[in-house]
Design a protein around this motif. Sequence first.
Motif, PDB file in Angstrom:
ATOM      1  N   PHE A 260      -4.668  11.821   0.258  1.00 59.41           N
ATOM      2  CA  PHE A 260      -4.193  11.152   1.548  1.00 59.41           C
ATOM      3  C   PHE A 260      -2.829  10.418   1.379  1.00 59.41           C
ATOM      4  O   PHE A 260      -2.554   9.764   0.373  1.00 59.41           O
ATOM      5  CB  PHE A 260      -5.135  10.002   1.563  1.00 59.41           C
ATOM      6  CG  PHE A 260      -4.799   9.094   2.609  1.00 59.41           C
ATOM      7  CD1 PHE A 260      -5.355   9.343   3.954  1.00 59.41           C
ATOM      8  CD2 PHE A 260      -4.393   7.827   2.676  1.00 59.41           C
ATOM      9  CE1 PHE A 260      -5.086   8.506   5.143  1.00 59.41           C
ATOM     10  CE2 PHE A 260      -4.169   6.963   3.696  1.00 59.41           C
ATOM     11  CZ  PHE A 260      -4.702   7.392   4.973  1.00 59.41           C
ATOM     12  N   ALA A 261      -1.722  10.880   2.123  1.00 61.27           N
ATOM     13  CA  ALA A 261      -0.618  10.408   2.064  1.00 61.27           C
ATOM     14  C   ALA A 261       0.027   9.625   3.247  1.00 61.27           C
ATOM     15  O   ALA A 261       0.035  10.146   4.543  1.00 61.27           O
ATOM     16  CB  ALA A 261       0.289  11.614   1.811  1.00 61.27           C
ATOM     17  N   PRO A 262      -0.037   8.381   3.268  1.00 57.50           N
ATOM     18  CA  PRO A 262       0.281   7.415   4.440  1.00 57.50           C
ATOM     19  C   PRO A 262       1.465   7.931   4.995  1.00 57.50           C
ATOM     20  O   PRO A 262       2.792   8.311   4.159  1.00 57.50           O
ATOM     21  CB  PRO A 262       0.071   6.082   4.027  1.00 57.50           C
ATOM     22  CG  PRO A 262      -0.660   6.181   2.719  1.00 57.50           C
ATOM     23  CD  PRO A 262      -0.327   7.495   2.117  1.00 57.50           C
ATOM     24  N   ILE A 263       1.856   7.774   6.241  1.00 56.05           N
ATOM     25  CA  ILE A 263       3.401   8.046   6.514  1.00 56.05           C
ATOM     26  C   ILE A 263       4.173   7.012   6.285  1.00 56.05           C
ATOM     27  O   ILE A 263       4.129   5.932   6.284  1.00 56.05           O
ATOM     28  CB  ILE A 263       3.161   7.967   8.323  1.00 56.05           C
ATOM     29  CG1 ILE A 263       2.122   9.044   8.598  1.00 56.05           C
ATOM     30  CG2 ILE A 263       4.702   8.285   9.011  1.00 56.05           C
ATOM     31  CD1 ILE A 263       1.987   9.236  10.303  1.00 56.05           C
ATOM     32  N   LYS A 264       5.427   7.615   5.987  1.00 63.00           N
ATOM     33  CA  LYS A 264       6.487   6.737   5.454  1.00 63.00           C
ATOM     34  C   LYS A 264       7.085   6.233   6.433  1.00 63.00           C
ATOM     35  O   LYS A 264       7.939   7.045   7.084  1.00 63.00           O
ATOM     36  CB  LYS A 264       7.154   7.214   4.260  1.00 63.00           C
ATOM     37  CG  LYS A 264       6.452   7.941   2.957  1.00 63.00           C
ATOM     38  CD  LYS A 264       5.582   6.632   2.264  1.00 63.00           C
ATOM     39  CE  LYS A 264       4.927   7.164   0.973  1.00 63.00           C
ATOM     40  NZ  LYS A 264       4.192   6.155   0.427  1.00 63.00           N
TER      41      LYS A 264
END
Length: 473
Positions: A260-264
Amino acid sequence: MTLGVLVYFSHKVLREEGVRNAEQTLEGTMQHIDNILLSVEQATGNIYYDLLQHLDEPERMYTYSRDLVLSNPYIDGCAICFKPGYYPGKDLFMAYVHHKKAAANGALDLTTSDTFTHRTYTEQRWYTKPMETGWIGWIDPLKGEETEREPLVSFCLPFSDKTGERIGVIAVDVAISQLSNFILAAKPSKNGYSILLGHNGSYIVHPDKEKLMSPTIFGQTGRKADPTEFAAAKAMLAGGSGRKEFRRDGDNWWVFYKPFAPIKWEGRSSGEVAWSVGVVYPEDDIFGLYNKLLYLALAIAVVSILLFSLLSNWIIRKQMKPVSNLAKSAQHITEGNYNEALPYEDRSDEIGLLQNRFKQMQRSLQGQVSELEDETKRLQQQDAMLQMEYDKALETDKMKTSFQRYIIRQMDEPANSIDSSVTTLCNNYYDINKEEAGKQVGNIQRKSQLLVDLLDHMAHFTENETGKEGSHE
């Protein structure tokens, strides 16, 4: 072969399309989760800067907590905690507002509290980690003794006073059951679902609420999980991306997963979230069309082969019918029907050529048979004639034999008489008188003449018969 090639590449394309759709669904699920978390972060940020202007107003903290819970449907509760002794006369201060079900009509209501569970907030990780390190982000789910009601995930945002000293933490709670409902409302497939795992293997999103209560995926109870299911979970928790097949309740399942990679983006917290998001499908949901195409192709192949065989058999029988008729005619000819009428078909192919050659052979055979029959008749006539001549010769021989026997029998008496007279003359040569001797001599002469006459008759008969035989030859 063509069908096989088409099926092979169609299967390949469909399988790749199924995997691509699953990966796109996975990406969409992650964005959906991130949008929910981002909305919570933005709502928290909306009160953050105003809260910094009113740090000396402790009662106002309850207002901030209440407004934050009411401003976002995803937020279940909000706690604003200060370090011990920050406010004079208060060792600990926490303004905690959260949803609570009303007993009367089941509607949601808000309740206010200054505690969270039976432990003080200074002993809980959602407070200690941000305060000690300044970390901003989402913590793994709070379950069991770490929460009062249902499992929660919390967004932690520490804040500082004007001197830069960290003095407190804003902790915004999202109930994972509610989060699951929002995420699972968009089903990836008919029987598929989405999951979200914390870094320790605890469920954050899952359709089974009992699993949301379990500490980790490895502590499931109520059924015996297949080892491949645990292997898939370990692959997700390893932090990689990919897909994994596993068995559950005798069926094949697939999970597509990625970290899971939150939007930067500028202004968002940079705290890393060691979560893993996945979409789970039964094999039929993702590869169902692929398998149906395989079965359909096999059915088409079998039906096509049967139809092709029937059509080929019909065509071959039709094309070979003249040959079959020729074979029957040949059989009749071998049985002696040399004038058998041949089936006539005006054809210019090999079968027509065979018919023409067969007709030529039949005409040649008919001519040879006709000549043979004529020769047979001629030989039969000659045989009949020879048989007649042979019968006549036998008859002549019989007549000659009979005549010779007759002559011989006729010659017995003269010969015996001559023998008697000669014997008498010889025995009585000295004693016989002249008269008796003359009588015996006369008898000998007569009998001798009789023998001569009989011999002449025999010779004349033989000469005539020999002449007849010569004339017949």
